[in-house]
Design a protein around this motif. Structure first.
Motif, PDB file in Angstrom:
ATOM      1  N   MET A 160       1.833  30.896 -65.360  1.00 55.76           N
ATOM      2  CA  MET A 160       1.351  30.996 -64.714  1.00 55.76           C
ATOM      3  C   MET A 160       0.059  29.464 -65.300  1.00 55.76           C
ATOM      4  SD  MET A 160       0.198  30.577 -61.063  1.00 55.76           S
ATOM      5  CE  MET A 160      -1.432  30.513 -60.123  1.00 55.76           C
ATOM      6  N   SER A 161       0.160  28.788 -65.976  1.00 54.54           N
ATOM      7  CA  SER A 161      -0.340  27.076 -66.888  1.00 54.54           C
ATOM      8  C   SER A 161       0.002  26.239 -66.784  1.00 54.54           C
ATOM      9  CB  SER A 161      -0.828  28.375 -68.501  1.00 54.54           C
ATOM     10  OG  SER A 161      -0.543  28.414 -69.432  1.00 54.54           O
ATOM     11  N   ALA A 162       1.924  26.643 -66.943  1.00 49.99           N
ATOM     12  CA  ALA A 162       2.618  25.705 -67.365  1.00 49.99           C
ATOM     13  C   ALA A 162       2.726  25.129 -65.543  1.00 49.99           C
ATOM     14  CB  ALA A 162       3.421  26.002 -67.444  1.00 49.99           C
ATOM     15  N   ILE A 163       2.617  25.562 -64.417  1.00 53.91           N
ATOM     16  CA  ILE A 163       2.833  25.093 -63.331  1.00 53.91           C
ATOM     17  C   ILE A 163       1.684  24.427 -63.298  1.00 53.91           C
ATOM     18  CG2 ILE A 163       2.815  26.053 -60.846  1.00 53.91           C
ATOM     19  CD1 ILE A 163       4.471  28.940 -61.526  1.00 53.91           C
ATOM     20  N   LEU A 164       0.633  24.990 -63.533  1.00 54.04           N
ATOM     21  CA  LEU A 164      -0.426  24.618 -62.865  1.00 54.04           C
ATOM     22  C   LEU A 164      -1.245  23.007 -64.535  1.00 54.04           C
ATOM     23  CD1 LEU A 164      -3.731  27.810 -62.974  1.00 54.04           C
ATOM     24  CD2 LEU A 164      -2.577  25.887 -61.347  1.00 54.04           C
ATOM     25  N   LYS A 165      -0.727  23.045 -65.087  1.00 53.31           N
ATOM     26  CA  LYS A 165      -0.412  22.333 -65.862  1.00 53.31           C
ATOM     27  C   LYS A 165       0.529  20.576 -65.279  1.00 53.31           C
ATOM     28  CE  LYS A 165       0.499  20.169 -70.897  1.00 53.31           C
ATOM     29  NZ  LYS A 165       0.892  20.816 -71.824  1.00 53.31           N
ATOM     30  N   THR A 166       1.786  21.287 -65.457  1.00 58.90           N
ATOM     31  CA  THR A 166       2.836  20.577 -63.964  1.00 58.90           C
ATOM     32  C   THR A 166       1.919  19.914 -62.754  1.00 58.90           C
ATOM     33  OG1 THR A 166       4.109  21.747 -65.188  1.00 58.90           O
ATOM     34  CG2 THR A 166       5.085  20.367 -63.013  1.00 58.90           C
ATOM     35  N   ILE A 167       1.601  20.830 -62.105  1.00 59.66           N
ATOM     36  CA  ILE A 167       0.362  20.258 -60.892  1.00 59.66           C
ATOM     37  C   ILE A 167      -0.515  19.129 -61.389  1.00 59.66           C
ATOM     38  CG2 ILE A 167      -0.589  20.791 -59.212  1.00 59.66           C
ATOM     39  CD1 ILE A 167       0.718  23.284 -58.867  1.00 59.66           C
ATOM     40  N   HIS A 168      -1.607  19.806 -62.024  1.00 62.07           N
ATOM     41  CA  HIS A 168      -2.202  18.798 -62.954  1.00 62.07           C
ATOM     42  C   HIS A 168      -1.791  16.564 -63.134  1.00 62.07           C
ATOM     43  CE1 HIS A 168      -5.999  17.195 -64.209  1.00 62.07           C
ATOM     44  NE2 HIS A 168      -5.635  16.875 -65.124  1.00 62.07           N
ATOM     45  N   GLU A 169      -0.460  17.041 -63.921  1.00 65.37           N
ATOM     46  CA  GLU A 169       0.578  15.715 -64.346  1.00 65.37           C
ATOM     47  C   GLU A 169       0.716  15.248 -62.959  1.00 65.37           C
ATOM     48  OE1 GLU A 169       2.908  17.322 -67.056  1.00 65.37           O
ATOM     49  OE2 GLU A 169       1.480  18.159 -69.086  1.00 65.37           O
ATOM     50  N   LEU A 170       1.341  16.155 -62.376  1.00 65.87           N
ATOM     51  CA  LEU A 170       2.310  14.791 -61.068  1.00 65.87           C
ATOM     52  C   LEU A 170       0.839  14.904 -60.172  1.00 65.87           C
ATOM     53  CD1 LEU A 170       4.066  14.608 -59.141  1.00 65.87           C
ATOM     54  CD2 LEU A 170       3.975  17.243 -58.619  1.00 65.87           C
ATOM     55  N   ASP A 171      -0.180  14.760 -60.434  1.00 61.55           N
ATOM     56  CA  ASP A 171      -1.392  14.393 -58.881  1.00 61.55           C
ATOM     57  C   ASP A 171      -2.030  13.499 -59.846  1.00 61.55           C
ATOM     58  OD1 ASP A 171      -3.578  14.375 -57.346  1.00 61.55           O
ATOM     59  OD2 ASP A 171      -5.291  15.390 -59.301  1.00 61.55           O
ATOM     60  N   LYS A 172      -1.707  13.619 -61.271  1.00 63.20           N
ATOM     61  CA  LYS A 172      -2.412  11.964 -62.128  1.00 63.20           C
ATOM     62  C   LYS A 172      -1.560  11.310 -62.003  1.00 63.20           C
ATOM     63  CE  LYS A 172      -5.208  13.909 -66.086  1.00 63.20           C
ATOM     64  NZ  LYS A 172      -5.091  13.908 -67.848  1.00 63.20           N
ATOM     65  N   ARG A 173      -0.147  10.866 -62.222  1.00 58.04           N
ATOM     66  CA  ARG A 173       1.062  10.381 -61.524  1.00 58.04           C
ATOM     67  C   ARG A 173       0.420   9.475 -61.028  1.00 58.04           C
ATOM     68  NH1 ARG A 173       6.649  12.398 -64.016  1.00 58.04           N
ATOM     69  NH2 ARG A 173       5.743  12.919 -61.826  1.00 58.04           N
ATOM     70  N   ILE A 174       0.879  10.300 -59.789  1.00 55.79           N
ATOM     71  CA  ILE A 174       0.447  10.100 -58.689  1.00 55.79           C
ATOM     72  C   ILE A 174      -1.127   9.007 -58.147  1.00 55.79           C
ATOM     73  CG2 ILE A 174       0.190  10.637 -55.982  1.00 55.79           C
ATOM     74  CD1 ILE A 174       1.700  12.771 -56.532  1.00 55.79           C
ATOM     75  N   GLU A 175      -2.158   9.752 -58.425  1.00 56.43           N
ATOM     76  CA  GLU A 175      -3.388   9.025 -58.201  1.00 56.43           C
ATOM     77  C   GLU A 175      -3.224   7.253 -59.360  1.00 56.43           C
ATOM     78  OE1 GLU A 175      -7.921   9.334 -59.548  1.00 56.43           O
ATOM     79  OE2 GLU A 175      -6.764  11.011 -59.397  1.00 56.43           O
ATOM     80  N   ALA A 176      -2.593   7.705 -59.890  1.00 58.78           N
ATOM     81  CA  ALA A 176      -2.434   6.188 -61.257  1.00 58.78           C
ATOM     82  C   ALA A 176      -1.395   5.092 -60.543  1.00 58.78           C
ATOM     83  CB  ALA A 176      -1.264   6.087 -62.183  1.00 58.78           C
ATOM     84  N   ASN A 177      -0.145   5.811 -59.579  1.00 55.99           N
ATOM     85  CA  ASN A 177       0.782   4.540 -58.234  1.00 55.99           C
ATOM     86  C   ASN A 177      -0.186   4.104 -57.303  1.00 55.99           C
ATOM     87  OD1 ASN A 177       2.926   5.281 -60.614  1.00 55.99           O
ATOM     88  ND2 ASN A 177       3.532   6.889 -60.032  1.00 55.99           N
ATOM     89  N   ALA A 178      -1.284   5.422 -56.719  1.00 59.03           N
ATOM     90  CA  ALA A 178      -1.580   4.850 -55.951  1.00 59.03           C
ATOM     91  C   ALA A 178      -2.493   3.607 -56.733  1.00 59.03           C
ATOM     92  CB  ALA A 178      -2.238   5.790 -55.193  1.00 59.03           C
TER      93      ALA A 178
END
Length: 64
Positions: free
Chosen positions: A1-19
Motif C-alpha cells: 500500500m505504501s508503495a502505491i502511495l509513494k508512486t502516486i505522490h511521485e507522479l503528482d510531483k512530476r505532473i505539477e513540475a511539468n504544469a
C-alpha cells in the motif's frame, strides 16, 4: 500500500513540475487552458456521463 502511495505522490510531483514549466513558458496559453479550457472540459464530461446513464433508463421506461 505504501508503495502505491509513494508512486502516486511521485507522479503528482512530476505532473505539477511539468504544469509549472508549461505555465512559465506559455503564460497566455496556460491562462486560456486554466480559466476557459478546464471548465468547458468539465461541462462536456458531465454532459456525456449524464447521457450515458440516462439514455438506457429512458429506453427502459419508453421515454424515447
Amino acid at each position: 500500500m505504501s508503495a502505491i502511495l509513494k508512486t502516486i505522490h511521485e507522479l503528482d510531483k512530476r505532473i505539477e513540475a511539468n504544469a509549472e514549466h508549461f505555465a512559465f513558458m506559455h503564460p497566455y496559453l496556460s491562462f486560456f487552458a486554466l480559466f476557459i479550457g478546464i471548465p468547458i472540459c468539465t461541462l462536456v464530461a458531465v454532459f456525456f456521463f449524464t447521457v450515458i446513464i440516462m439514455v438506457p433508463i429512458a429506453l427502459a421506461f419508453g421515454w424515447l
